[in-house]
Design a protein around this motif. Structure first.
Motif, PDB file in Angstrom:
ATOM      1  N   VAL A 187      -1.298  -2.339  -8.615  1.00 56.60           N
ATOM      2  CA  VAL A 187      -0.445  -3.304  -7.807  1.00 56.60           C
ATOM      3  C   VAL A 187       0.999  -2.380  -7.573  1.00 56.60           C
ATOM      4  CG1 VAL A 187       1.106  -5.061  -8.236  1.00 56.60           C
ATOM      5  CG2 VAL A 187      -0.828  -5.313  -9.062  1.00 56.60           C
ATOM      6  N   ALA A 188       1.274  -1.548  -8.672  1.00 57.79           N
ATOM      7  CA  ALA A 188       2.574  -0.586  -8.632  1.00 57.79           C
ATOM      8  C   ALA A 188       2.381   0.206  -7.250  1.00 57.79           C
ATOM      9  CB  ALA A 188       2.707   0.071  -9.931  1.00 57.79           C
ATOM     10  N   ILE A 189       1.076   1.031  -7.332  1.00 59.55           N
ATOM     11  CA  ILE A 189       0.979   1.764  -6.282  1.00 59.55           C
ATOM     12  C   ILE A 189       0.947   1.253  -4.803  1.00 59.55           C
ATOM     13  CG2 ILE A 189      -0.824   3.315  -5.259  1.00 59.55           C
ATOM     14  CD1 ILE A 189      -1.731   4.173  -7.957  1.00 59.55           C
ATOM     15  N   CYS A 190       0.452   0.008  -4.588  1.00 52.96           N
ATOM     16  CA  CYS A 190       0.424  -0.747  -3.403  1.00 52.96           C
ATOM     17  C   CYS A 190       2.038  -1.110  -3.143  1.00 52.96           C
ATOM     18  CB  CYS A 190      -0.216  -2.232  -3.754  1.00 52.96           C
ATOM     19  SG  CYS A 190       0.173  -3.258  -2.093  1.00 52.96           S
ATOM     20  N   SER A 210       7.130  -5.650   1.030  1.00 51.45           N
ATOM     21  CA  SER A 210       6.688  -4.909   0.067  1.00 51.45           C
ATOM     22  C   SER A 210       6.148  -5.758  -1.198  1.00 51.45           C
ATOM     23  CB  SER A 210       7.568  -3.713  -0.244  1.00 51.45           C
ATOM     24  OG  SER A 210       7.520  -2.856   0.989  1.00 51.45           O
ATOM     25  N   ALA A 211       7.441  -6.250  -1.797  1.00 47.35           N
ATOM     26  CA  ALA A 211       7.245  -7.350  -2.809  1.00 47.35           C
ATOM     27  C   ALA A 211       6.341  -8.284  -2.579  1.00 47.35           C
ATOM     28  CB  ALA A 211       8.538  -7.915  -3.425  1.00 47.35           C
ATOM     29  N   LEU A 212       6.445  -8.937  -1.659  1.00 44.62           N
ATOM     30  CA  LEU A 212       5.437 -10.070  -1.351  1.00 44.62           C
ATOM     31  C   LEU A 212       4.032  -9.566  -1.108  1.00 44.62           C
ATOM     32  CD1 LEU A 212       7.464 -12.319   1.305  1.00 44.62           C
ATOM     33  CD2 LEU A 212       6.976 -12.563  -0.966  1.00 44.62           C
ATOM     34  N   ILE A 213       3.775  -8.502  -0.576  1.00 50.56           N
ATOM     35  CA  ILE A 213       2.400  -7.946  -0.399  1.00 50.56           C
ATOM     36  C   ILE A 213       1.874  -7.519  -1.823  1.00 50.56           C
ATOM     37  CG2 ILE A 213       0.938  -5.920   0.426  1.00 50.56           C
ATOM     38  CD1 ILE A 213       2.835  -5.838   2.785  1.00 50.56           C
TER      39      ILE A 213
END
Length: 227
Positions: A187-190, A210-213
């Protein structure tokens, strides 16, 4: 002996202040260069209490933008606080009105990040709230004095120090300990990749997207793990 979580929070956020001080000086210096008085600069600092939107607002004022544009820009930049407030709601749920009021007002990137990084230490909501307000107290004191110093004396940090990197690096230092397993890391990398790819979107919308994705990916992973 009962642990003093207020003091604990104050001390845990203290190392991050090395990135907050130069940023506050830049905000104060920008306000001074825009022709704002010390009183006006500090009033903006108190009522807005958000560095990025303060910088944007001052820059728009210098360009004679309308009040509506200044306010709208500040609101868009601060949309990320909707995500922070949603995440912190379970902690403040059931607390008194003034606790929730000041909890919302004092919410910053730094206070939320340090609280999230140390949530394993909290046995009750009261512990978390005390820690949170301890972190907020340190942030408020440092921020206001830094902006005041920047307003009075200008940006006292040498440009060749490249202190702009201090703030994001401090967050990286907070995030790394929270990567407990492969799911957190994914999740952090995404989130990081989306942040880079969407960086150039106007009005900082890329940050929100970015946060929502990343949140969407986390939900999908969590549901798969439950099946």
């Amino acid at each position: 002996m009962k642990k003093n979580f207020f003091r604990f929070g104050f001390l845990k956020i203290l190392p991050i202040m090395s990135g907050v001080v130069p940023f506050g000086a830049v905000v104060g210096s920008a306000a001074s260069e825009a022709g704002l008085s010390v009183t006006q600069s500090m009033l903006i600092n108190i009522f807005v209490f958000a560095g990025a939107s303060q910088l944007a607002a001052v820059d728009l004022m210098r360009k004679d933008a309308t009040i509506a544009v200044v306010v709208f820009t500040g609101l868009i930049i601060n949309l990320r606080f909707l995500l922070y407030s949603a995440a912190i709601t379970p902690t403040l749920h059931g607390a008194g009105f003034w606790t929730r009021f000041f909890g919302a007002y004092l919410l910053t990137d730094q206070s939320y990040a340090v609280m999230s990084a140390h949530e394993k230490h909290f046995k009750t909501s009261a512990d978390a709230i005390q820690f949170y307000f301890g972190a907020c107290a340190c942030m408020v004191i440092t921020w206001h004095f830094s902006v005041l110093a920047g307003t009075l004396f200008g940006n006292f940090a040498p440009r060749n120090w490249a202190l702009d990197y201090a703030v994001p690096l401090s967050f990286v230092a907070l995030v790394i300990p929270t990567l407990k397993d492969r799911k957190y890391t994914l999740v952090a990398i995404c989130s990081a990749l989306c942040g880079i790819l969407l960086y150039r979107l106007p009005l900082n919308v890329g940050l929100i997207l970015s946060a929502l994705i990343a949140i969407g990916l986390a939900v999908v992973i969590s549901r798969k793990a439950e099946q």
